[in-house]
Write a protein that holds these residues in place. Structure first.
Motif, PDB file in Angstrom:
ATOM      1  N   GLU A   1      -2.614   7.518   3.819  1.00 44.56           N
ATOM      2  CA  GLU A   1      -2.002   6.193   3.886  1.00 44.56           C
ATOM      3  C   GLU A   1      -1.260   5.991   5.217  1.00 44.56           C
TER       4      GLU A   1
ATOM      5  N   TYR B   1       0.781  -1.232   0.000  1.00 43.51           N
ATOM      6  CA  TYR B   1       0.000   0.000   0.000  1.00 43.51           C
ATOM      7  C   TYR B   1       0.816   1.288   0.000  1.00 43.51           C
TER       8      TYR B   1
ATOM      9  N   LYS C   1      -7.744   2.228  -1.817  1.00 43.10           N
ATOM     10  CA  LYS C   1      -6.869   2.198  -2.996  1.00 43.10           C
ATOM     11  C   LYS C   1      -7.686   2.314  -4.277  1.00 43.10           C
TER      12      LYS C   1
END
Length: 405
Positions: free
Chosen positions: A380, A224, A362
């Protein structure tokens, strides 16, 4: 038909009363008692593992009671230490026909003990109902932990249970507990179990830290944070890559240390799924960095093969590591509700929920590519911090449980 019917009823009543006749009444007053969990009553709790020794006045005879839930046998031994070996053992287990019988044995190591003549044992009562094995008998055999030594009256008590095959007992693994101190079997008292060995606790703690924090963070940093930290880093490497390599390397080191600790302590192979899963995790964990060190360049036409194999192996390791932790906690947690296993189950649910949230974010981020990069990085990082704090909470709960066991 009526006499036969009445006979069957009588047999059923006798068997039922035999199975329920063993209780904790008189513990510490008339007899030495040793049970797990502590203070459980075998007459009321079928999950209670219980043994008692009651001496007879002016004689060498002792009355022994034994009860526990097992699919093959329950046993106990008189020992000079807290380890298996040179122990005078009595086994209450099923034979090849499923009939419960009492056996006497002597152990010379960690293998299957040698069955001896039952000797001067009388008044044997044995039964198995609903998976609970019960037996009681009177023994006038001298207790000897070195066979030829003189009889003593202070011993450690060892209790073990497990499965059997055609009347032969199988390795009990971690299905055992031992008294915390020597006991005089002619002095009525209630015994406590010895705490788990510190090396076993260290083994479990290292595995939990590795696969609940460092490995988890290392995996999500590659999945990620790669896109949002690209071009940001030091020494020519992106932050996600530095975090991924550092955290995964630390996970491998802790896994190896935990693996070595338990094998040095046990010095033998334990039965069950846990050691098998642990060995597979260790092997695949060592393969992962070795293959990564010889990967082809990012621009290579076959780089995708490495990327897929690397990711697939990581997922397999993670799944097997979680399975190994579950099987390990099942062996370690002897509480009635096995709350350590339930905490681990909640942790798995938390990780799955986090991955769903991250994947959803995402996907939404791809639809809003005009969103400022700084804000993307901030979001994030916030998600990763929340993930870490959640993992840390579950980890601390399990470490506290292991430490107090």
């Amino acid at each position: 038909m009526q006499p036969l019917f009445l006979l069957l009823i009588c047999v059923w009543v006798v068997r039922g009363s035999t199975a329920m006749s063993i209780s904790s009444a008189g513990c510490g007053i008339e007899k030495v008692c040793f049970n797990q969990p502590a203070d459980c009553d075998p007459a009321a709790d079928p999950t209670c593992y219980f043994m008692s020794v009651m001496s007879s006045p002016n004689t060498s005879a002792i009355t022994i009671e034994l009860q526990g839930q097992a699919n093959g046998y329950i046993s106990f031994g008189f020992s000079d230490d807290q380890l298996m070996g040179n122990d005078d053992i009595y086994i209450c287990g099923t034979d090849g026909n499923g009939t419960v019988q009492v056996q006497r044995a002597f152990s010379t190591g960690r293998g299957r003990p040698t069955i001896l003549s039952l000797g001067n044992v009388s008044d044997i009562t044995a039964s198995m109902m609903d998976g609970v094995i019960s037996c009681s008998f009177i023994s006038q055999n001298p207790i000897s932990t070195v066979r030829a030594s003189e009889q003593n009256s202070t011993y450690f008590l060892l209790f073990a249970y497990g499965s059997s095959s055609d009347g032969l007992i199988q390795y009990h693994g971690s299905n055992t507990f031992v008294s915390s101190s020597r006991v005089d079997i002619f002095n009525p008292q209630i015994l406590a179990s010895a705490p788990r060995h510190q090396i076993i606790k260290a083994h479990g703690s290292l595995m939990l830290i590795a696969w609940m924090t460092t490995a988890s963070l290392g995996m999500i940093s590659a999945r990620y944070l790669k896109a949002v930290t690209k071009g940001r880093g030091c020494c020519g490497k992106d932050f996600w890559f530095l975090a991924h390599v550092s955290l995964m390397s630390l996970s491998v080191v802790m896994t190896a240390a935990s693996f070595i600790l338990v094998f040095v302590h046990k010095r033998s192979w334990s039965g069950g799924a846990h050691p098998v899963l642990g060995c597979i995790v260790m092997i695949l964990s060592l393969i992962q960095p070795i293959v990564a060190a010889f990967r082809c360049a990012p621009q290579h036409e076959r780089r995708f093969i490495f990327n897929w194999l690397h990711a697939l192996n990581a997922v397999v390791i993670k799944v097997l590591a979680v399975a190994a932790i579950f099987t390990g906690l099942l062996l370690f947690d002897d509480s009635r509700i096995q709350w350590l296993v339930k905490v681990m189950g909640a942790f798995v649910g938390w990780e799955v929920l986090f991955y769903i949230i991250q994947d959803a974010y995402k996907w939404l981020r791809r639809k809003g590519e005009d969103e400022p990069a700084v804000e993307l990085v901030g979001t994030e990082i916030i998600l990763v911090v929340l993930f870490f704090l959640g993992n840390l909470a579950f980890l601390l709960a399990l470490l506290i449980g292991i430490g107090t066991a």
